[in-house]
Design a protein around this motif. Sequence first.
Motif, PDB file in Angstrom:
ATOM      1  N   ALA A 160       0.413   4.244   0.976  1.00 21.87           N
ATOM      2  CA  ALA A 160       0.399   5.009   2.242  1.00 21.87           C
ATOM      3  C   ALA A 160       1.302   4.244   3.428  1.00 21.87           C
ATOM      4  N   VAL A 163       4.859   5.213   2.398  1.00 24.19           N
ATOM      5  CA  VAL A 163       5.123   6.748   2.615  1.00 24.19           C
ATOM      6  C   VAL A 163       5.497   6.721   4.366  1.00 24.19           C
ATOM      7  N   ALA A 164       4.851   6.082   5.301  1.00 25.97           N
ATOM      8  CA  ALA A 164       4.954   6.455   6.390  1.00 25.97           C
ATOM      9  C   ALA A 164       6.322   5.520   7.070  1.00 25.97           C
ATOM     10  N   ALA A 217       5.011  11.999  -0.937  1.00 22.62           N
ATOM     11  CA  ALA A 217       3.567  11.350  -1.513  1.00 22.62           C
ATOM     12  C   ALA A 217       4.054  10.091  -2.209  1.00 22.62           C
ATOM     13  N   ARG A 245      -3.081  10.413  -5.080  1.00 21.20           N
ATOM     14  CA  ARG A 245      -1.771  10.049  -4.556  1.00 21.20           C
ATOM     15  C   ARG A 245      -1.926  10.104  -2.825  1.00 21.20           C
ATOM     16  N   VAL A 246      -0.908   9.523  -2.111  1.00 18.95           N
ATOM     17  CA  VAL A 246      -0.998   9.290  -0.733  1.00 18.95           C
ATOM     18  C   VAL A 246       0.083  10.336  -0.227  1.00 18.95           C
ATOM     19  N   THR A 247      -0.369  11.240   0.791  1.00 22.42           N
ATOM     20  CA  THR A 247       0.594  12.365   1.145  1.00 22.42           C
ATOM     21  C   THR A 247       0.773  12.062   2.648  1.00 22.42           C
ATOM     22  N   ALA A 248       2.009  12.628   3.023  1.00 18.58           N
ATOM     23  CA  ALA A 248       2.557  12.707   4.327  1.00 18.58           C
ATOM     24  C   ALA A 248       2.637  13.822   4.919  1.00 18.58           C
ATOM     25  N   ASP A 275       0.823  -1.315   0.002  1.00 18.38           N
ATOM     26  CA  ASP A 275       0.131   0.051   0.065  1.00 18.38           C
ATOM     27  C   ASP A 275       0.711   1.214   0.072  1.00 18.38           C
TER      28      ASP A 275
END
Length: 260
Positions: free
Chosen positions: A93, A96-97, A111, A255-258, A91
């Motif tokens: 997300a 990113v983390a 992202a 998109r996945v952001t942090a 994933d």
Amino acid sequence: MARVRPGEAANPAPPTVQRIRVRFAKRGRLRFLSHRDIARSFERAVRRAGVPVAHSHGFSPHPRISWLGAAPTGAASEAEYLEIGLTRELDPAGLVAELDAALPAGLDVLAAVVAEPPPLADRINASRWRMELPGVAVAELTAAVDALLARDSVVVERMTPSGRREADVRAALASAAVTQGAGPTSVSAAEIVAGCAILTAVVRQTTPAVRPDDVLGALDVVAGLRPPVPAKVTRMAQGLLDDRGRLAEPFDSDRVTARV
């Protein structure tokens, strides 16, 4: 040692089943890292985070991490991109983390998206740069920029590892705007520079590449503008340049952001 059959890799590795594109920032003192230092930092972070990164074949396998248009050493950036090949699906997300937590402060993952056609390189043909010029008045910078934009061609010369190269800054410069920055700027413990003009420039990708210091060199050529202290340069965005001079974000809307 087992013999390698014709057509087989000497040291086969698990196949790449997914590619994820990552946007990250280079901030603060880490703007002085070289591209190779940044690559090593990401390779260590991938191992530390346990990311199932794919590797090349052969006797000296290396992680399948590809890079696109690294910002020059000394320049900060809010829009650096890379692509990671994975041996199993993740994933974005979670990546990113985990990757952000494994990197030093100043290299911040912003992202990530699953890579889809077209290639990332086909989604980027220009960058937007912000250049803060302490000690330069807005009127002085505006006059220099106007002189540059009035030219059909402004060629600057730069030393490269392969020798001297010439680049046409005016041909690469899509747009330029001048604004007023903050008040007095601390340059050192013993020096305060009054005023700070800011140049925001959209620069097309060319061969050879035109860098922010080339743009400043062109301002010196056309108007004799030489900032009293080095400029603070930040790449704010990369993307495809449209007819109105705007840059399209290379990532899709999902998109996945942090943290920013």
